[in-house]
Design a protein around this motif. Structure first.
Motif, mmCIF file in Angstrom:
data_model
loop_
_atom_site.group_PDB
_atom_site.id
_atom_site.type_symbol
_atom_site.label_atom_id
_atom_site.label_comp_id
_atom_site.label_asym_id
_atom_site.label_seq_id
_atom_site.Cartn_x
_atom_site.Cartn_y
_atom_site.Cartn_z
ATOM 1 N N PRO A 136 0.484 49.381 28.944
ATOM 2 C CA PRO A 136 1.940 49.543 29.127
ATOM 3 C C PRO A 136 2.753 48.253 29.122
ATOM 4 O O PRO A 136 3.980 48.307 29.231
ATOM 5 C CB PRO A 136 2.017 50.203 30.508
ATOM 6 N N HIS A 137 2.103 47.100 28.994
ATOM 7 C CA HIS A 137 2.805 45.826 29.191
ATOM 8 C C HIS A 137 4.033 45.687 28.294
ATOM 9 O O HIS A 137 5.133 45.369 28.773
ATOM 10 C CB HIS A 137 1.851 44.663 28.957
ATOM 11 N N ASN A 138 3.884 45.912 26.981
ATOM 12 C CA ASN A 138 5.004 45.705 26.059
ATOM 13 C C ASN A 138 6.142 46.682 26.315
ATOM 14 O O ASN A 138 7.324 46.312 26.267
ATOM 15 C CB ASN A 138 4.527 45.836 24.610
ATOM 16 N N MET A 139 5.806 47.933 26.598
ATOM 17 C CA MET A 139 6.845 48.930 26.872
ATOM 18 C C MET A 139 7.578 48.599 28.157
ATOM 19 O O MET A 139 8.813 48.712 28.235
ATOM 20 C CB MET A 139 6.226 50.329 26.959
ATOM 21 N N GLN A 140 6.844 48.180 29.159
ATOM 22 C CA GLN A 140 7.480 47.809 30.423
ATOM 23 C C GLN A 140 8.392 46.604 30.250
ATOM 24 O O GLN A 140 9.476 46.541 30.844
ATOM 25 C CB GLN A 140 6.405 47.511 31.470
ATOM 26 N N ALA A 141 7.972 45.655 29.419
ATOM 27 C CA ALA A 141 8.800 44.475 29.162
ATOM 28 C C ALA A 141 10.112 44.876 28.493
ATOM 29 O O ALA A 141 11.180 44.352 28.821
ATOM 30 C CB ALA A 141 8.042 43.491 28.281
ATOM 31 N N ILE A 142 10.042 45.832 27.551
ATOM 32 C CA ILE A 142 11.248 46.310 26.875
ATOM 33 C C ILE A 142 12.156 47.041 27.858
ATOM 34 O O ILE A 142 13.381 46.842 27.866
ATOM 35 C CB ILE A 142 10.867 47.237 25.701
ATOM 36 N N GLU A 143 11.571 47.891 28.713
ATOM 37 C CA GLU A 143 12.358 48.664 29.677
ATOM 38 C C GLU A 143 13.083 47.759 30.669
ATOM 39 O O GLU A 143 14.244 47.991 31.007
ATOM 40 C CB GLU A 143 11.456 49.652 30.409
ATOM 41 N N VAL A 144 12.404 46.708 31.105
ATOM 42 C CA VAL A 144 13.026 45.776 32.049
ATOM 43 C C VAL A 144 14.128 44.972 31.363
ATOM 44 O O VAL A 144 15.231 44.813 31.888
ATOM 45 C CB VAL A 144 11.970 44.827 32.652
ATOM 46 N N LYS A 145 13.845 44.487 30.166
ATOM 47 C CA LYS A 145 14.801 43.613 29.468
ATOM 48 C C LYS A 145 16.064 44.365 29.055
ATOM 49 O O LYS A 145 17.177 43.830 29.146
ATOM 50 C CB LYS A 145 14.137 42.993 28.240
ATOM 51 N N TYR A 146 15.908 45.623 28.615
ATOM 52 C CA TYR A 146 17.054 46.367 28.087
ATOM 53 C C TYR A 146 17.548 47.465 29.033
ATOM 54 O O TYR A 146 18.392 48.268 28.644
ATOM 55 C CB TYR A 146 16.704 46.956 26.726
#
Length: 209
Positions: free
Chosen positions: A120-130
């Motif tokens: 989930p790392h990349n998806m979580q990074a996107i969710e936090v950033k955007y």
């Protein structure tokens, strides 16, 4: 070379130096800010290199003025001519064909697929950033029987935290589109100024020598 022409070339060189450094800084900022650039990293890296080379060419022009060297100044003009051609090539082949919505969709879709596989790392990074949740919204987690990630909540707090309701496909595309528009406007402005600087410098050198 008379003082007026010399002063004008000095101003042009100073502005070129600023443009070169700003080009490098803006590009690095775009690379570090947006996940989407991973798909076109070579284009953004090329723009950063162009910024550095424009700065170096400007310093070459300063050396030519200090030494009052005809050959160095013409080398400066020739170098700027090459920079203009390369910049135009990158703009036409690398930046203008950019499709924000399509590229954003690929990035978010790939991140979601990795999440379904237990990464989930990349998806979580996107969710936090955007500040978004799921591909089209929080329902993506429900439909796939997956517990919502803490990255779907403001301040990463599930209990009492505000849940993001917007999907990452839309938010990623919107924010990165705005970033790309600013980047394109700056880059095109830099190219236009480099071309004008090339023409003015070449004309003044022809008049002087």
């Amino acid at each position: 070379m008379c003082f007026g022409r010399r002063g004008l070339i000095i101003i042009i060189i100073i502005v070129l130096s600023i443009c070169g450094m700003l080009g490098f800084i803006v590009t690095v900022g775009a690379v570090t800010h947006a996940v989407t650039v991973d798909m076109h990293r070579e284009v953004f890296c090329s723009v950063a290199v162009i910024g550095v080379l424009v700065y170096i060419c400007a310093q070459l022009g300063i050396v030519g003025l200090i030494r009052e060297s005809n050959s160095v100044m013409w080398f400066f003009v020739a170098s700027m001519f090459v920079m203009c051609l390369v910049s135009l090539f990158i703009c036409i082949t690398g930046i203008m064909p950019y499709r924000v919505e399509e590229d954003s969709k690929v990035v978010v879709e790939n991140a979601w697929k990795e999440l379904l596989k237990g990464k989930p790392h990349n998806m979580q990074a996107i969710e936090v950033k955007y500040a978004c949740c799921g591909k089209v919204g929080p329902q993506d987690y429900t439909e796939n029987n997956i517990p919502e990630s803490t990255s779907c909540f403001k301040n990463l707090q599930k209990e009492g935290g505000e849940k993001y309701q917007k999907g990452c496909l839309k938010e990623h595309s919107k924010e990165f589109g705005s970033l790309l528009l600013i980047f394109e406007a700056f880059y095109v402005s830099m190219i236009i100024f480099c071309i004008l600087s090339l023409l003015i410098s070449g004309f003044l050198l022809v008049q002087a020598y």
